[in-house]
Design a protein around this motif. Structure first.
Motif, PDB file in Angstrom:
ATOM      1  N   VAL A   1      48.221  71.959  59.151  1.00  0.00           N
ATOM      2  CA  VAL A   1      48.140  70.706  58.390  1.00  0.00           C
ATOM      3  C   VAL A   1      48.696  69.583  59.256  1.00  0.00           C
ATOM      4  N   HIS A   2      47.833  68.657  59.661  1.00  0.00           N
ATOM      5  CA  HIS A   2      48.259  67.583  60.560  1.00  0.00           C
ATOM      6  C   HIS A   2      49.014  66.484  59.813  1.00  0.00           C
ATOM      7  N   ASP A   3      48.546  66.112  58.638  1.00  0.00           N
ATOM      8  CA  ASP A   3      49.243  65.120  57.832  1.00  0.00           C
ATOM      9  C   ASP A   3      50.045  65.852  56.764  1.00  0.00           C
ATOM     10  N   HIS A   4      51.346  65.922  56.949  1.00  0.00           N
ATOM     11  CA  HIS A   4      52.175  66.733  56.068  1.00  0.00           C
ATOM     12  C   HIS A   4      52.355  66.115  54.688  1.00  0.00           C
ATOM     13  N   ASP A   5      51.967  64.864  54.512  1.00  0.00           N
ATOM     14  CA  ASP A   5      51.970  64.265  53.174  1.00  0.00           C
ATOM     15  C   ASP A   5      50.969  64.987  52.260  1.00  0.00           C
ATOM     16  N   ASN A   6      49.937  65.571  52.887  1.00  0.00           N
ATOM     17  CA  ASN A   6      48.936  66.308  52.105  1.00  0.00           C
ATOM     18  C   ASN A   6      49.539  67.540  51.420  1.00  0.00           C
ATOM     19  N   LEU A   7      50.631  68.063  51.975  1.00  0.00           N
ATOM     20  CA  LEU A   7      51.282  69.218  51.363  1.00  0.00           C
ATOM     21  C   LEU A   7      51.860  68.855  50.001  1.00  0.00           C
ATOM     22  N   PHE A   8      52.409  67.633  49.886  1.00  0.00           N
ATOM     23  CA  PHE A   8      52.969  67.199  48.608  1.00  0.00           C
ATOM     24  C   PHE A   8      51.871  66.995  47.576  1.00  0.00           C
ATOM     25  N   VAL A   9      50.755  66.416  48.017  1.00  0.00           N
ATOM     26  CA  VAL A   9      49.605  66.252  47.120  1.00  0.00           C
ATOM     27  C   VAL A   9      49.088  67.616  46.690  1.00  0.00           C
ATOM     28  N   ALA A  10      49.033  68.558  47.643  1.00  0.00           N
ATOM     29  CA  ALA A  10      48.572  69.910  47.322  1.00  0.00           C
ATOM     30  C   ALA A  10      49.511  70.586  46.332  1.00  0.00           C
ATOM     31  N   ALA A  11      50.818  70.354  46.474  1.00  0.00           N
ATOM     32  CA  ALA A  11      51.787  70.937  45.548  1.00  0.00           C
ATOM     33  C   ALA A  11      51.545  70.447  44.123  1.00  0.00           C
ATOM     34  N   GLU A  12      51.306  69.152  43.977  1.00  0.00           N
ATOM     35  CA  GLU A  12      51.055  68.593  42.648  1.00  0.00           C
ATOM     36  C   GLU A  12      49.723  69.093  42.090  1.00  0.00           C
ATOM     37  N   ALA A  13      48.742  69.256  42.980  1.00  0.00           N
ATOM     38  CA  ALA A  13      47.441  69.768  42.543  1.00  0.00           C
ATOM     39  C   ALA A  13      47.551  71.211  42.067  1.00  0.00           C
ATOM     40  N   VAL A  14      48.341  72.034  42.769  1.00  0.00           N
ATOM     41  CA  VAL A  14      48.525  73.432  42.367  1.00  0.00           C
ATOM     42  C   VAL A  14      49.276  73.503  41.045  1.00  0.00           C
ATOM     43  N   HIS A  15      50.249  72.619  40.854  1.00  0.00           N
ATOM     44  CA  HIS A  15      50.963  72.560  39.574  1.00  0.00           C
ATOM     45  C   HIS A  15      49.988  72.238  38.443  1.00  0.00           C
ATOM     46  N   SER A  16      49.104  71.279  38.687  1.00  0.00           N
ATOM     47  CA  SER A  16      48.093  70.932  37.679  1.00  0.00           C
ATOM     48  C   SER A  16      47.170  72.109  37.404  1.00  0.00           C
ATOM     49  N   LEU A  17      46.850  72.872  38.450  1.00  0.00           N
ATOM     50  CA  LEU A  17      46.018  74.061  38.282  1.00  0.00           C
ATOM     51  C   LEU A  17      46.723  75.090  37.402  1.00  0.00           C
ATOM     52  N   GLY A  18      48.030  75.244  37.604  1.00  0.00           N
ATOM     53  CA  GLY A  18      48.791  76.165  36.776  1.00  0.00           C
ATOM     54  C   GLY A  18      48.771  75.763  35.313  1.00  0.00           C
ATOM     55  N   ILE A  19      48.902  74.465  35.043  1.00  0.00           N
ATOM     56  CA  ILE A  19      48.818  73.967  33.669  1.00  0.00           C
ATOM     57  C   ILE A  19      47.429  74.243  33.089  1.00  0.00           C
ATOM     58  N   SER A  20      46.398  74.103  33.920  1.00  0.00           N
ATOM     59  CA  SER A  20      45.029  74.374  33.467  1.00  0.00           C
ATOM     60  C   SER A  20      44.870  75.833  33.049  1.00  0.00           C
ATOM     61  N   VAL A  21      45.556  76.739  33.754  1.00  0.00           N
ATOM     62  CA  VAL A  21      45.523  78.154  33.386  1.00  0.00           C
ATOM     63  C   VAL A  21      46.124  78.350  32.001  1.00  0.00           C
ATOM     64  N   LEU A  22      47.216  77.644  31.717  1.00  0.00           N
ATOM     65  CA  LEU A  22      47.832  77.736  30.390  1.00  0.00           C
ATOM     66  C   LEU A  22      46.890  77.212  29.308  1.00  0.00           C
ATOM     67  N   ILE A  23      46.227  76.099  29.599  1.00  0.00           N
ATOM     68  CA  ILE A  23      45.291  75.525  28.630  1.00  0.00           C
ATOM     69  C   ILE A  23      44.161  76.508  28.343  1.00  0.00           C
ATOM     70  N   TYR A  24      43.659  77.149  29.389  1.00  0.00           N
ATOM     71  CA  TYR A  24      42.600  78.153  29.213  1.00  0.00           C
ATOM     72  C   TYR A  24      43.093  79.293  28.338  1.00  0.00           C
ATOM     73  N   LYS A  25      44.331  79.740  28.579  1.00  0.00           N
ATOM     74  CA  LYS A  25      44.913  80.820  27.770  1.00  0.00           C
ATOM     75  C   LYS A  25      45.008  80.407  26.304  1.00  0.00           C
ATOM     76  N   LEU A  26      45.507  79.207  26.051  1.00  0.00           N
ATOM     77  CA  LEU A  26      45.700  78.748  24.676  1.00  0.00           C
ATOM     78  C   LEU A  26      44.378  78.570  23.944  1.00  0.00           C
ATOM     79  N   MET A  27      43.367  78.101  24.651  1.00  0.00           N
ATOM     80  CA  MET A  27      42.085  77.835  24.012  1.00  0.00           C
ATOM     81  C   MET A  27      41.271  79.119  23.834  1.00  0.00           C
ATOM     82  N   LYS A  28      41.338  80.026  24.794  1.00  0.00           N
ATOM     83  CA  LYS A  28      40.517  81.233  24.729  1.00  0.00           C
ATOM     84  C   LYS A  28      41.154  82.305  23.854  1.00  0.00           C
ATOM     85  N   GLU A  29      42.445  82.562  24.048  1.00  0.00           N
ATOM     86  CA  GLU A  29      43.094  83.670  23.357  1.00  0.00           C
ATOM     87  C   GLU A  29      43.774  83.255  22.056  1.00  0.00           C
ATOM     88  N   LYS A  30      43.913  81.945  21.837  1.00  0.00           N
ATOM     89  CA  LYS A  30      44.517  81.439  20.597  1.00  0.00           C
ATOM     90  C   LYS A  30      45.912  82.028  20.367  1.00  0.00           C
TER      91      LYS A  30
END
Length: 259
Positions: A42-71
């Motif tokens: 990774v040449h621009d290390h600021d991208n790591l922070f953006v990636a961290a926030e994106a992965v966190h958002s992905l984790g929240i999306s997994v929870l939303i999928y769980k709540l909506m699918k499995e009730k």
């Protein structure tokens, strides 16, 4: 394929048999090796922070999928979600008044989805909420984080309230996952979607920690000066490292189980 699986099994078996000190040493060495790899990839290390926030958002999306699918919200910690919402709300305030950028938008999206998860657990899926297992007293972390923020905060030119708020959200984020880990410990069973979510948090924390460490190395320590003087610059790094290590053990067993 079988020789490869045999080799992986042999390595994991060897690691499992090692004493805790050796395991800790291997974890540190693996983390340092990953940092070196990221520094060259990774040449621009600021991208790591953006990636961290994106992965966190992905984790929240997994929870939303769980709540909506499995009730059901079984295995989820409402208190962890509430702590997450608190530090995100404080960080959004600081971001608006201090630096408004792309991170503000990412934090806002994560905050909105976190509030939605809290709403679902509290009202729509309350019957499946394991309240007796979610018994971590959040004031055990909120109060110390607030006191620490009053004592150690940035020494920049911003208003004192904004600097204390910034420090508070940094400290609270580092320990916000503790109630979720307590729920997993109490139930003795890790629900798959919850495991994916916590693993995403672990990856996000490692990327965020890598961002700060590599930025300090690239600037040859000047970044610490830019953050201010006193103990605050060191506390930022310590907070990132603490949260990474809190999640490291879970991520190790998660990956081992997948393998």
């Amino acid at each position: 394929m079988r020789p490869q699986r045999t080799s992986i099994h042999a390595v994991t078996t060897w690691v499992r048999r090692q004493p805790p000190k050796v395991k800790a040493f291997l974890a540190v060495v693996s983390g340092m090796a990953a940092l070196v790899l990221l520094r060259f990839i990774v040449h621009d290390h600021d991208n790591l922070f953006v990636a961290a926030e994106a992965v966190h958002s992905l984790g929240i999306s997994v929870l939303i999928y769980k709540l909506m699918k499995e009730k059901t919200c079984a295995g989820l910690s409402l208190k962890s979600q509430e702590l997450t919402a608190i530090f995100l709300a404080v960080r959004l305030y600081c971001s608006f008044v201090m630096e408004y950028d792309i991170h503000t938008l990412l934090d806002f999206a994560t905050f909105v989805t976190t509030v939605w998860v809290i709403y679902m657990i509290r009202f729509k899926l309350k019957a499946s909420y394991m309240e007796e297992k979610d018994n971590f007293a959040i004031y055990y972390v909120v109060a110390p984080c607030a006191m620490l923020a009053l004592l150690i905060h940035p020494s920049t030119s911003h208003h004192l309230l904004n600097r204390i708020s910034w420090a508070f959200c940094v400290y609270l984020e580092a320990v916000s996952v503790l109630p979720q880990l307590r729920v997993m410990q109490n139930t003795k069973i890790v629900e798959p979607f919850t495991a994916h979510y916590v693993f995403a948090l672990g990856v996000a924390r490692f990327l965020s920690c890598a961002h700060w460490v590599l930025q300090v190395l690239d600037s040859r320590g000047h970044l610490l000066v830019a953050l201010g003087y006193g103990l605050w610059p060191s506390m930022v790094l310590i907070s990132e490292i603490v949260q990474t290590f809190i999640l490291a053990d879970f991520c190790y067993y998660y990956v081992k189980r997948l393998v």
